[in-house]
Scaffold this motif. Structure first.
Motif, PDB file in Angstrom:
ATOM      1  N   GLY A 154       0.787  -1.231   0.000  1.00 46.26           N
ATOM      2  CA  GLY A 154       0.000   0.000   0.000  1.00 46.26           C
ATOM      3  C   GLY A 154       0.812   1.270   0.000  1.00 46.26           C
ATOM      4  O   GLY A 154       0.299   2.332  -0.390  1.00 46.26           O
ATOM      5  N   VAL A 155       2.079   1.210   0.442  1.00 49.84           N
ATOM      6  CA  VAL A 155       2.921   2.418   0.463  1.00 49.84           C
ATOM      7  C   VAL A 155       4.136   2.305  -0.460  1.00 49.84           C
ATOM      8  O   VAL A 155       4.774   3.316  -0.755  1.00 49.84           O
ATOM      9  CB  VAL A 155       3.410   2.747   1.890  1.00 49.84           C
TER      10      VAL A 155
ATOM     11  N   ALA B 267      -3.510   3.327  -3.294  1.00 53.33           N
ATOM     12  CA  ALA B 267      -3.028   2.580  -2.127  1.00 53.33           C
ATOM     13  C   ALA B 267      -3.980   1.437  -1.790  1.00 53.33           C
ATOM     14  O   ALA B 267      -3.544   0.298  -1.540  1.00 53.33           O
ATOM     15  CB  ALA B 267      -2.879   3.519  -0.937  1.00 53.33           C
TER      16      ALA B 267
END
Length: 586
Positions: free
Chosen positions: A162-163, A248
């Motif tokens: 997600g990052v 994300a």
């Protein structure tokens, strides 16, 4: 010449002295062939055969011969890696707070993505997992394939899909509109299990000129409000913040979906049922203990027919997972039998009684005096999936390592009397070497060096003592090498030698002592140039040479001193009968 992790490489021959070891197929040493082709579902491109321009010719020939990998595929892989290497070097120079220089790693290429666990990394921080389709003309292109290297490197560090893409967004700020457009086209045709997330990222490409970055010289093109993403050095326009949140979520969702599909496939795959596994245990009685997550016994080879407790746990297990468990237990039984049978007097082994260390899922059980296999294994859901590539090679290595510890503590590995003086001298030299490095610490690191030395001194320890504090592991591995296949030993070494740059609570001088010890794992393999491999995979040169902590010459001297210290240890063949080379039956 190119540079990987600060090490100059000849782009025609790869690492000096590595390629061309004509002991195996196509000039690639035999033990490396065994390692790299150990799984039918993936192949491994080893770090020592990855240069700044891609795969060495010797290894490319091996892949063509043994796996049918086409020259066109190798060409596309090489073009993408060379492009990544050049761009990564530029990013590390322009934005050193956010990008590390490109390096060599062990690259796992998945050929069967439906039966291979997504995001699996067999060697911690020194391996990547990519897909054969990432370098296929119909399912990718140069820009998409190039970015995959940057993505998987960052993902290995963050562990968070997600990052990861947000950390890497600066990469795309440096790309031209044409390059971004080509990346989008690659996203559109990708068949990766998480391809939808990359398509979501591709939708952001036309808007990137309105983003800004601290060190890449990209300024905002308008005065619109922005959100600060400090860890990535980014200013994100308010108008695109919702899109970034969507991306994300997409990466997280696709990671979940890909993993879910994989486990669903495991449930429907062929294998064994519970009755088949338990019948095999009762008939073969492999020498081990099967335990739950708390170390409680579920099955004991001393009572092979008592399977009720294990049955209750195995019910509902995926057929492929149950078959995989049987294979793991077969490996443990084979190695335990071979090792204990080799001991002249197994009764000399003293089992610890100070609790159980179950950290890696395979441990010696003091009460039952045998290897215990926990159904909670690191990185593996034992009842839901078959073992991923290289897991079983590690099972063998961990099993013999545990027995090796006991044998070493019983005196099977020791410093003979005639080498005690040399051992003491090498230790003195090691202490002197660390004292010299600390005394000449760069001004910027003077306080750090003094603090590390002081903290050790409070415990009555010196930097030069740290390798000896872990010599028990080396002794165990020295024995293990005699009982493991070359692929098992290679796997174990590569899994235990990794970068320490992100380790919390480990300062540069403590890490240096740890590196000096962990480097010794590589010396127990058939690797011709372990120092080249170490420097190329760990960012050691970027961390230590550039900071002025050590030079290459001092590193060699330091590592060689630890090597000389450890070379004083010998296996007492009066206490253990070592297998002759080539007589392993596996």
């Amino acid at each position: 010449m190119g540079s990987l992790g600060g090490l100059a490489l000849n782009l025609e021959t790869g690492y000096p002295g590595v390629v061309g070891e004509a002991t195996g197929c196509n000039g690639v040493r035999g033990s490396l062939v065994e390692l790299c082709l150990a799984s039918p579902k993936v192949f491994l491109i080893p770090a020592e055969h990855l240069t700044a321009s891609g795969v060495t010719e010797a290894f490319a020939n091996l892949l063509a011969t043994r796996r049918g990998v086409s020259e066109l595929w190798i060409g596309r892989f090489n073009a993408a890696f060379a492009c990544y290497f050049a761009r990564g070097s530029e990013l590390a120079e322009k934005a050193p707070d956010y990008w590390r220089a490109p390096r060599a790693v062990n690259v796992c290429i998945v050929q069967d993505h439906q039966e291979t666990r997504p995001y699996y990394l067999p060697f911690d921080r020194t391996s990547w997992l990519l897909y054969e389709s990432d370098f296929d003309a119909k399912q990718s292109n140069l820009e998409f394939g190039t970015y995959q290297f940057a993505h998987v490197e960052r993902l290995a560090a963050t562990g968070d899909p997600g990052v990861t893409w947000l950390h890497n967004l600066g990469y795309f700020l440096e790309r031209t509109p044409e390059e971004r457009s080509e990346f989008v086209q690659g996203c559109d045709v990708s068949t990766r299990p998480d391809a939808e997330a990359f398509r979501a990222l591709g939708a952001l490409m036309p808007h990137l000129d309105s983003f800004a970055h601290d060190q890449l010289g990209k300024t905002r093109s308008s005065n619109d409000p922005t959100a600060r993403i400090a860890f990535a050095g980014l200013d994100v326009p308010e108008t695109h913040q919702a899109t970034c949140q969507t991306i994300a979520k997409s990466f997280l969702a696709e990671a979940h979906n890909a993993t879910y599909r994989y486990f669903q496939g495991q449930q429907s795959s062929s294998g064994l049922d519970v009755d088949g596994v338990l019948a095999w245990l009762a008939d073969h009685a492999p020498k081990l203990l099967v335990t739950d997550q708390f170390g409680g016994a579920l099955w004991n080879s001393a009572e092979p027919g008592d399977t009720a407790s294990l049955r209750a746990v195995l019910e509902g297990g995926a057929p492929a997972a149950l078959a995989s468990l049987r294979e793991d237990w077969t490996v443990i039984d084979r190695h335990s039998t071979a090792f204990v049978s080799a001991l002249v007097d197994p009764n000399t082994l003293v089992f610890p009684d100070d609790g159980l260390d179950q950290g890696d899922g395979i441990f010696l059980h003091a009460e039952h005096r045998k290897i215990a296999y926990s159904l909670v294994q690191p990185g593996l859901q034992t009842l839901a999936e078959e073992a991923p590539p290289y897991h079983r090679l590690l099972v063998g290595a961990r099993t013999v390592h545990e027995w090796g510890h006991l044998a070493a503590e019983a005196g099977v590995v020791h410093v003979p009397a005639e080498l005690e003086e040399a051992h003491a001298e090498h230790h003195r030299r090691l202490v002197d070497a660390f004292d010299g490095l600390v005394a000449n610490a760069p001004e910027a690191l003077r306080a750090t060096a003094d603090r590390e030395v002081k903290l050790l001194a409070e415990d009555g320890c010196h930097l030069g003592d740290l390798p000896l504090q872990r010599v028990g592991d080396y002794q165990a591995n020295l024995l293990a090498r005699e009982f493991l296949s070359e692929a098992e030993m290679e796997t174990y070494a590569r899994a235990n030698v990794r970068p320490l740059v992100d380790e919390e609570g480990v300062g540069p001088y403590l890490a240096l002592a740890r590196h000096a010890y962990e480097y010794q794992y590589l010396r127990l393999t058939e690797m011709a140039n372990p120092l080249d491999y170490f420097l190329a995979t760990t960012w050691f040169a970027d961390t230590y040479f550039e900071a002025g902590i050590v030079t290459l010459s001092q590193t060699r001297q330091l590592f060689d001193t630890v090597s000389a210290l450890f070379d004083c240890y010998r296996i007492d063949t009066a206490q253990i009968r070592l297998p002759r080379a080539g007589e392993h039956d596996w």
